[in-house]
Design an enzyme around this catalytic site. Structure first.
Site, PDB file in Angstrom:
ATOM      1  N   LYS A 154     -20.762 -20.010  -8.863  1.00  0.00           N
ATOM      2  CA  LYS A 154     -20.089 -19.985 -10.163  1.00  0.00           C
ATOM      3  C   LYS A 154     -18.641 -19.524 -10.002  1.00  0.00           C
ATOM      4  O   LYS A 154     -17.714 -20.093 -10.595  1.00  0.00           O
ATOM      5  CB  LYS A 154     -20.842 -19.034 -11.096  1.00  0.00           C
ATOM      6  CG  LYS A 154     -20.470 -19.172 -12.556  1.00  0.00           C
ATOM      7  CD  LYS A 154     -21.223 -20.308 -13.191  1.00  0.00           C
ATOM      8  CE  LYS A 154     -21.002 -20.358 -14.687  1.00  0.00           C
ATOM      9  NZ  LYS A 154     -21.928 -21.265 -15.362  1.00  0.00           N
TER      10      LYS A 154
ATOM     11  N   TYR B  74       0.862  -1.183   0.000  1.00  0.00           N
ATOM     12  CA  TYR B  74       0.000   0.000   0.000  1.00  0.00           C
ATOM     13  C   TYR B  74       0.897   1.232   0.000  1.00  0.00           C
ATOM     14  O   TYR B  74       1.897   1.271  -0.708  1.00  0.00           O
ATOM     15  CB  TYR B  74      -0.977  -0.061   1.180  1.00  0.00           C
ATOM     16  CG  TYR B  74      -2.156   0.871   0.989  1.00  0.00           C
ATOM     17  CD1 TYR B  74      -2.941   0.810  -0.168  1.00  0.00           C
ATOM     18  CD2 TYR B  74      -2.456   1.835   1.931  1.00  0.00           C
ATOM     19  CE1 TYR B  74      -4.005   1.675  -0.366  1.00  0.00           C
ATOM     20  CE2 TYR B  74      -3.526   2.705   1.747  1.00  0.00           C
ATOM     21  CZ  TYR B  74      -4.282   2.625   0.595  1.00  0.00           C
ATOM     22  OH  TYR B  74      -5.333   3.488   0.398  1.00  0.00           O
TER      23      TYR B  74
END
Length: 389
Positions: free
Chosen positions: A99, A44
Protein backbone atom coordinates in the site's frame (compact mmCIF):
# COMPACT_ATOMS: atom_id res chain seq x y z
CA UNK A 1 5.42 -27.54 -8.85
CA UNK A 2 5.52 -23.79 -8.22
CA UNK A 3 2.20 -22.02 -7.82
CA UNK A 4 1.38 -19.67 -10.69
CA UNK A 5 -0.18 -16.21 -10.49
CA UNK A 6 -1.76 -14.97 -13.74
CA UNK A 7 -1.92 -11.36 -14.89
CA UNK A 8 -3.13 -10.11 -18.29
CA UNK A 9 0.33 -10.33 -19.88
CA UNK A 10 2.45 -12.76 -17.91
CA UNK A 11 2.52 -15.80 -15.67
CA UNK A 12 4.59 -15.32 -12.50
CA UNK A 13 5.83 -18.23 -10.42
CA UNK A 14 6.02 -18.05 -6.64
CA UNK A 15 9.84 -18.00 -6.63
CA UNK A 16 9.83 -14.64 -8.42
CA UNK A 17 7.13 -13.31 -6.09
CA UNK A 18 9.02 -14.22 -2.92
CA UNK A 19 12.28 -12.88 -4.35
CA UNK A 20 10.62 -9.51 -5.01
CA UNK A 21 9.44 -9.33 -1.39
CA UNK A 22 12.70 -10.47 0.22
CA UNK A 23 13.83 -7.82 2.70
CA UNK A 24 10.57 -5.94 2.20
CA UNK A 25 9.47 -3.63 -0.60
CA UNK A 26 10.33 -0.27 0.96
CA UNK A 27 13.41 1.76 1.81
CA UNK A 28 14.13 5.29 2.99
CA UNK A 29 15.94 7.56 0.55
CA UNK A 30 17.64 10.88 1.28
CA UNK A 31 16.63 14.11 -0.42
CA UNK A 32 20.30 15.18 -0.47
CA UNK A 33 23.50 13.12 -0.01
CA UNK A 34 25.47 13.14 3.23
CA UNK A 35 28.83 12.98 1.50
CA UNK A 36 30.70 15.87 3.16
CA UNK A 37 31.35 17.03 6.71
CA UNK A 38 29.35 20.19 5.94
CA UNK A 39 26.35 18.18 4.74
CA UNK A 40 26.50 16.01 7.85
CA UNK A 41 26.66 19.05 10.11
CA UNK A 42 23.60 20.57 8.44
CA UNK A 43 21.47 17.40 8.38
CA UNK A 44 22.38 16.26 11.87
CA UNK A 45 24.37 17.75 14.71
CA UNK A 46 24.87 20.63 15.23
CA UNK A 47 22.62 22.08 12.52
CA UNK A 48 19.53 20.04 13.29
CA UNK A 49 19.38 21.48 16.80
CA UNK A 50 18.45 24.89 15.39
CA UNK A 51 15.48 23.40 13.57
CA UNK A 52 14.37 21.47 16.65
CA UNK A 53 14.57 24.62 18.80
CA UNK A 54 12.51 26.53 16.25
CA UNK A 55 9.81 23.85 16.24
CA UNK A 56 9.82 23.73 20.04
CA UNK A 57 9.11 27.47 20.05
CA UNK A 58 6.56 27.25 17.23
CA UNK A 59 5.10 23.73 16.68
CA UNK A 60 3.48 24.85 13.41
CA UNK A 61 6.96 24.90 11.85
CA UNK A 62 7.00 21.09 11.94
CA UNK A 63 4.83 21.18 8.83
CA UNK A 64 7.61 22.98 6.95
CA UNK A 65 10.74 21.43 8.38
CA UNK A 66 9.78 17.74 8.77
CA UNK A 67 8.13 15.21 6.51
CA UNK A 68 5.26 14.57 8.94
CA UNK A 69 2.85 16.92 7.17
CA UNK A 70 3.15 14.82 3.96
CA UNK A 71 3.51 11.40 5.56
CA UNK A 72 0.63 8.91 5.50
CA UNK A 73 0.44 6.21 8.16
CA UNK A 74 -0.92 2.97 6.70
CA UNK A 75 -2.40 1.27 9.74
CA UNK A 76 -3.79 -2.25 10.18
CA UNK A 77 -4.37 -4.86 12.85
CA UNK A 78 -4.33 -7.66 10.27
CA UNK A 79 -7.89 -8.75 11.05
CA UNK A 80 -9.40 -8.60 7.53
CA UNK A 81 -6.57 -8.78 5.01
CA UNK A 82 -7.52 -9.09 1.33
CA UNK A 83 -9.34 -12.41 0.96
CA UNK A 84 -7.15 -14.00 3.64
CA UNK A 85 -9.11 -12.91 6.70
CA UNK A 86 -7.64 -12.55 10.19
CA UNK A 87 -3.96 -13.35 9.60
CA UNK A 88 -2.48 -11.09 12.26
CA UNK A 89 -0.22 -8.07 12.27
CA UNK A 90 3.05 -9.65 11.07
CA UNK A 91 1.44 -11.42 8.12
CA UNK A 92 -0.35 -8.24 7.11
CA UNK A 93 2.85 -6.20 6.85
CA UNK A 94 3.66 -7.18 3.22
CA UNK A 95 0.24 -5.86 2.21
CA UNK A 96 0.77 -2.58 4.06
CA UNK A 97 4.22 -2.22 2.48
CA UNK A 98 2.53 -2.68 -0.88
CA UNK A 99 0.00 0.00 0.00
CA UNK A 100 2.83 2.38 0.84
CA UNK A 101 4.46 1.59 -2.51
CA UNK A 102 1.20 2.52 -4.26
CA UNK A 103 1.00 5.81 -2.35
CA UNK A 104 4.49 6.73 -3.56
CA UNK A 105 4.03 5.54 -7.14
CA UNK A 106 0.61 7.02 -7.85
CA UNK A 107 0.25 9.86 -5.34
CA UNK A 108 3.85 10.97 -4.85
CA UNK A 109 3.32 10.64 -1.10
CA UNK A 110 5.64 9.10 1.46
CA UNK A 111 3.96 6.66 3.80
CA UNK A 112 4.91 4.26 6.53
CA UNK A 113 3.20 0.92 7.30
CA UNK A 114 2.23 0.45 10.93
CA UNK A 115 0.81 -2.93 11.97
CA UNK A 116 -0.57 -3.18 15.49
CA UNK A 117 -0.52 -6.35 17.54
CA UNK A 118 -3.89 -5.65 19.09
CA UNK A 119 -7.53 -5.72 18.05
CA UNK A 120 -8.71 -3.58 20.94
CA UNK A 121 -10.26 -0.36 19.57
CA UNK A 122 -9.16 1.58 22.66
CA UNK A 123 -5.55 0.53 22.21
CA UNK A 124 -5.58 1.25 18.46
CA UNK A 125 -7.01 4.74 18.95
CA UNK A 126 -4.64 5.52 21.83
CA UNK A 127 -1.63 4.34 19.81
CA UNK A 128 -2.49 6.62 16.89
CA UNK A 129 -3.13 9.57 19.18
CA UNK A 130 0.32 9.14 20.71
CA UNK A 131 1.94 8.78 17.28
CA UNK A 132 0.19 11.83 15.83
CA UNK A 133 3.34 14.05 15.68
CA UNK A 134 4.89 11.50 13.31
CA UNK A 135 2.41 11.64 10.41
CA UNK A 136 0.02 13.92 8.55
CA UNK A 137 -2.77 11.48 7.60
CA UNK A 138 -4.02 7.99 8.45
CA UNK A 139 -5.06 5.31 5.98
CA UNK A 140 -6.80 2.58 7.97
CA UNK A 141 -6.56 -0.75 6.20
CA UNK A 142 -7.85 -4.31 6.49
CA UNK A 143 -9.61 -3.92 9.85
CA UNK A 144 -12.60 -6.21 10.28
CA UNK A 145 -16.20 -5.06 10.55
CA UNK A 146 -17.97 -3.94 12.63
CA UNK A 147 -14.91 -2.81 14.64
CA UNK A 148 -13.66 -0.78 11.68
CA UNK A 149 -16.65 1.58 11.88
CA UNK A 150 -16.03 2.44 15.52
CA UNK A 151 -12.26 2.70 15.07
CA UNK A 152 -12.52 5.02 12.08
CA UNK A 153 -15.09 7.24 13.82
CA UNK A 154 -13.01 7.51 16.96
CA UNK A 155 -9.72 8.14 15.14
CA UNK A 156 -11.37 10.89 13.07
CA UNK A 157 -12.69 12.50 16.25
CA UNK A 158 -9.35 12.18 18.05
CA UNK A 159 -7.00 13.47 15.35
CA UNK A 160 -6.77 16.80 13.57
CA UNK A 161 -5.73 15.32 10.22
CA UNK A 162 -7.28 13.38 7.30
CA UNK A 163 -8.33 9.82 8.20
CA UNK A 164 -9.94 7.27 5.90
CA UNK A 165 -10.60 3.54 6.10
CA UNK A 166 -9.80 2.62 2.51
CA UNK A 167 -11.65 -0.70 2.52
CA UNK A 168 -14.80 1.31 3.08
CA UNK A 169 -14.43 4.58 1.26
CA UNK A 170 -11.84 3.82 -1.40
CA UNK A 171 -14.03 0.98 -2.60
CA UNK A 172 -17.15 3.14 -2.48
CA UNK A 173 -15.50 5.95 -4.45
CA UNK A 174 -14.38 3.68 -7.28
CA UNK A 175 -17.71 1.82 -7.35
CA UNK A 176 -19.54 5.13 -7.74
CA UNK A 177 -17.14 6.18 -10.50
CA UNK A 178 -17.67 2.87 -12.30
CA UNK A 179 -21.43 3.19 -11.95
CA UNK A 180 -21.26 6.68 -13.46
CA UNK A 181 -19.48 5.10 -16.41
CA UNK A 182 -21.88 2.18 -16.70
CA UNK A 183 -25.02 4.31 -16.61
CA UNK A 184 -23.53 6.80 -19.05
CA UNK A 185 -22.59 4.17 -21.62
CA UNK A 186 -26.00 2.48 -21.25
CA UNK A 187 -27.89 5.78 -21.19
CA UNK A 188 -29.51 4.80 -17.90
CA UNK A 189 -30.75 7.02 -15.09
CA UNK A 190 -28.75 6.14 -11.99
CA UNK A 191 -31.56 7.22 -9.69
CA UNK A 192 -33.94 4.73 -11.34
CA UNK A 193 -31.76 1.68 -10.66
CA UNK A 194 -32.68 -1.05 -8.21
CA UNK A 195 -29.38 -2.10 -6.66
CA UNK A 196 -28.50 -5.27 -4.74
CA UNK A 197 -25.30 -5.34 -2.66
CA UNK A 198 -23.95 -8.70 -1.50
CA UNK A 199 -21.87 -8.07 1.59
CA UNK A 200 -22.68 -6.06 4.69
CA UNK A 201 -19.12 -5.58 5.87
CA UNK A 202 -16.97 -2.48 5.64
CA UNK A 203 -17.11 -2.09 1.86
CA UNK A 204 -20.77 -3.06 1.58
CA UNK A 205 -21.94 -0.51 4.13
CA UNK A 206 -19.81 2.27 2.63
CA UNK A 207 -21.02 1.49 -0.89
CA UNK A 208 -24.63 1.48 0.27
CA UNK A 209 -24.07 4.87 1.88
CA UNK A 210 -22.45 6.50 -1.15
CA UNK A 211 -25.07 5.10 -3.57
CA UNK A 212 -27.88 6.34 -1.36
CA UNK A 213 -26.17 9.73 -1.17
CA UNK A 214 -25.85 9.71 -4.98
CA UNK A 215 -29.63 9.55 -5.27
CA UNK A 216 -30.34 5.84 -5.68
CA UNK A 217 -33.32 5.20 -3.40
CA UNK A 218 -33.73 1.43 -3.88
CA UNK A 219 -30.71 -0.33 -2.40
CA UNK A 220 -30.98 -3.80 -0.88
CA UNK A 221 -28.11 -5.31 1.11
CA UNK A 222 -27.42 -9.00 1.73
CA UNK A 223 -25.27 -10.59 4.41
CA UNK A 224 -24.46 -14.27 4.87
CA UNK A 225 -27.96 -14.91 6.24
CA UNK A 226 -29.91 -13.13 3.51
CA UNK A 227 -31.51 -9.75 2.97
CA UNK A 228 -30.78 -7.21 5.69
CA UNK A 229 -34.24 -6.04 6.74
CA UNK A 230 -35.72 -4.49 9.85
CA UNK A 231 -37.66 -7.63 10.75
CA UNK A 232 -34.51 -9.62 11.50
CA UNK A 233 -33.54 -10.02 15.15
CA UNK A 234 -29.95 -11.16 14.50
CA UNK A 235 -28.58 -7.84 13.24
CA UNK A 236 -25.81 -5.96 15.01
CA UNK A 237 -26.30 -2.25 15.59
CA UNK A 238 -24.62 -1.24 12.32
CA UNK A 239 -26.72 -3.60 10.21
CA UNK A 240 -29.88 -2.64 12.09
CA UNK A 241 -29.25 1.00 11.30
CA UNK A 242 -28.55 0.10 7.66
CA UNK A 243 -31.82 -1.85 7.49
CA UNK A 244 -33.71 1.31 8.38
CA UNK A 245 -32.28 3.15 5.36
CA UNK A 246 -32.34 0.40 2.71
CA UNK A 247 -34.69 -2.19 1.19
CA UNK A 248 -37.64 0.22 0.79
CA UNK A 249 -39.87 -2.53 -0.66
CA UNK A 250 -39.41 -4.65 2.49
CA UNK A 251 -38.03 -7.68 0.66
CA UNK A 252 -37.12 -10.78 2.62
CA UNK A 253 -35.32 -13.98 1.75
CA UNK A 254 -31.95 -14.49 0.11
CA UNK A 255 -30.03 -13.67 -3.05
CA UNK A 256 -32.68 -15.16 -5.36
CA UNK A 257 -35.41 -12.93 -3.95
CA UNK A 258 -33.15 -9.88 -3.95
CA UNK A 259 -31.91 -10.24 -7.54
CA UNK A 260 -35.27 -10.96 -9.15
CA UNK A 261 -35.85 -7.93 -11.38
CA UNK A 262 -32.86 -5.99 -10.03
CA UNK A 263 -30.91 -3.63 -12.31
CA UNK A 264 -27.53 -3.89 -10.63
CA UNK A 265 -25.62 -6.47 -8.59
CA UNK A 266 -22.64 -5.35 -6.53
CA UNK A 267 -20.63 -8.20 -5.02
CA UNK A 268 -18.45 -7.39 -2.03
CA UNK A 269 -18.35 -10.74 -0.29
CA UNK A 270 -16.61 -14.08 -0.60
CA UNK A 271 -19.91 -15.76 -1.48
CA UNK A 272 -21.01 -17.33 -4.73
CA UNK A 273 -24.01 -16.03 -6.66
CA UNK A 274 -25.76 -18.69 -8.78
CA UNK A 275 -25.94 -17.96 -12.48
CA UNK A 276 -29.64 -18.71 -12.46
CA UNK A 277 -30.19 -15.89 -9.94
CA UNK A 278 -28.32 -13.40 -12.13
CA UNK A 279 -30.47 -14.58 -15.05
CA UNK A 280 -33.56 -13.19 -13.27
CA UNK A 281 -32.20 -9.63 -13.22
CA UNK A 282 -33.82 -7.00 -15.43
CA UNK A 283 -32.55 -6.84 -19.04
CA UNK A 284 -29.56 -4.60 -19.72
CA UNK A 285 -28.32 -4.92 -16.17
CA UNK A 286 -25.02 -4.15 -14.47
CA UNK A 287 -22.90 -6.69 -12.57
CA UNK A 288 -19.93 -5.64 -10.45
CA UNK A 289 -18.55 -8.91 -9.01
CA UNK A 290 -15.64 -7.60 -6.97
CA UNK A 291 -14.61 -10.48 -4.72
CA UNK A 292 -10.94 -11.39 -5.18
CA UNK A 293 -9.48 -13.62 -6.40
CA UNK A 294 -12.75 -15.37 -7.26
CA UNK A 295 -15.66 -13.11 -8.33
CA UNK A 296 -19.11 -13.98 -6.99
CA UNK A 297 -20.01 -14.98 -10.53
CA UNK A 298 -17.56 -15.55 -13.37
CA UNK A 299 -17.57 -12.59 -15.79
CA UNK A 300 -18.19 -14.85 -18.79
CA UNK A 301 -21.35 -16.16 -17.13
CA UNK A 302 -22.45 -12.69 -16.03
CA UNK A 303 -22.13 -11.33 -19.56
CA UNK A 304 -24.86 -13.68 -20.74
CA UNK A 305 -27.36 -11.55 -18.85
CA UNK A 306 -25.75 -8.17 -18.03
CA UNK A 307 -24.84 -5.34 -20.39
CA UNK A 308 -21.88 -4.18 -18.29
CA UNK A 309 -19.69 -6.44 -16.15
CA UNK A 310 -16.83 -5.41 -13.87
CA UNK A 311 -14.58 -7.25 -11.43
CA UNK A 312 -11.76 -6.46 -9.03
CA UNK A 313 -9.29 -8.43 -11.13
CA UNK A 314 -6.74 -7.07 -13.58
CA UNK A 315 -7.20 -9.89 -16.12
CA UNK A 316 -10.76 -8.90 -17.07
CA UNK A 317 -12.10 -5.61 -18.47
CA UNK A 318 -13.41 -2.94 -16.11
CA UNK A 319 -11.18 -3.51 -13.10
CA UNK A 320 -12.58 -1.69 -10.07
CA UNK A 321 -9.41 -1.04 -8.08
CA UNK A 322 -9.01 1.16 -5.00
CA UNK A 323 -5.69 2.46 -6.34
CA UNK A 324 -7.79 4.70 -8.59
CA UNK A 325 -8.95 6.54 -5.47
CA UNK A 326 -6.84 6.58 -2.35
CA UNK A 327 -3.53 8.08 -3.61
CA UNK A 328 -5.31 11.07 -5.13
CA UNK A 329 -7.75 11.44 -2.23
CA UNK A 330 -4.97 11.71 0.34
CA UNK A 331 -2.82 13.85 -1.94
CA UNK A 332 -5.69 16.28 -2.47
CA UNK A 333 -6.56 16.40 1.22
CA UNK A 334 -2.95 17.09 2.19
CA UNK A 335 -2.46 19.63 -0.61
CA UNK A 336 -5.47 21.54 0.69
CA UNK A 337 -4.47 21.25 4.35
CA UNK A 338 -7.80 19.58 5.07
CA UNK A 339 -8.49 18.24 8.54
CA UNK A 340 -11.18 15.84 7.32
CA UNK A 341 -12.04 13.78 4.25
CA UNK A 342 -15.67 14.69 3.70
CA UNK A 343 -18.48 13.12 1.69
CA UNK A 344 -18.23 16.00 -0.78
CA UNK A 345 -14.55 15.17 -1.32
CA UNK A 346 -15.34 11.48 -1.91
CA UNK A 347 -17.99 12.26 -4.51
CA UNK A 348 -15.61 14.72 -6.18
CA UNK A 349 -13.02 11.93 -6.34
CA UNK A 350 -15.51 9.60 -8.04
CA UNK A 351 -16.44 12.25 -10.57
CA UNK A 352 -12.76 12.89 -11.31
CA UNK A 353 -12.06 9.19 -11.88
CA UNK A 354 -15.00 8.95 -14.27
CA UNK A 355 -13.92 12.11 -16.09
CA UNK A 356 -10.58 10.58 -17.06
CA UNK A 357 -12.32 7.94 -19.21
CA UNK A 358 -13.62 10.65 -21.53
CA UNK A 359 -14.21 9.64 -25.14
CA UNK A 360 -12.83 6.13 -24.47
CA UNK A 361 -15.99 5.20 -22.56
CA UNK A 362 -17.32 1.79 -23.63
CA UNK A 363 -19.08 -1.18 -22.06
CA UNK A 364 -15.67 -2.75 -21.46
CA UNK A 365 -14.02 0.53 -20.38
CA UNK A 366 -16.16 2.28 -17.75
CA UNK A 367 -13.22 3.27 -15.52
CA UNK A 368 -9.62 4.18 -16.32
CA UNK A 369 -6.82 1.66 -16.04
CA UNK A 370 -5.30 1.39 -12.57
CA UNK A 371 -2.00 2.38 -14.22
CA UNK A 372 -3.35 5.51 -15.94
CA UNK A 373 -1.03 8.33 -14.77
CA UNK A 374 -3.79 10.94 -15.26
CA UNK A 375 -6.02 9.59 -12.50
CA UNK A 376 -4.26 10.54 -9.26
CA UNK A 377 -3.58 14.17 -10.31
CA UNK A 378 -7.20 14.57 -11.43
CA UNK A 379 -8.51 13.11 -8.18
CA UNK A 380 -6.14 15.18 -6.07
CA UNK A 381 -7.18 18.42 -7.77
CA UNK A 382 -10.89 17.59 -7.44
CA UNK A 383 -10.55 16.63 -3.77
CA UNK A 384 -8.56 19.74 -2.95
CA UNK A 385 -11.14 21.93 -4.69
CA UNK A 386 -14.01 20.17 -2.90
CA UNK A 387 -12.32 20.67 0.47
CA UNK A 388 -12.26 24.42 -0.10
CA UNK A 389 -15.82 24.80 -1.36
Amino acid sequence: MAEMVRTPQVVIDDEEIFAAHEGGKLSVELKAPLDTQRALSIAYTPGVAQVSRAIANDPALAAKYTWANRLVAVVSDGSAVLGLGDIGAAASLPVMEGKSALFKTFGGLDSIPIVLDTKDPDEIVETLVRLRPTFGAVNLEDISAPRCFEIERRVIEALDCPVMHDDQHGTAIVVLAALMGATKVLDRDMAALRVVISGAGAAGVACANILLAAGIPDVTVLDSKGIVHSGREDLNSFKAELAERTNPAGRTGGVAEALDGADMFLGLSAGVVPEEAVATMAPGGIVFALSNPDPEIHPDAARKYAAVVATGRSDFPNQINNVLAFPGVFRGALDAGARRITERMKVAAAEAIFSVVGDDLAVDHIVPSALDPRVAPAVAAAVAAASES
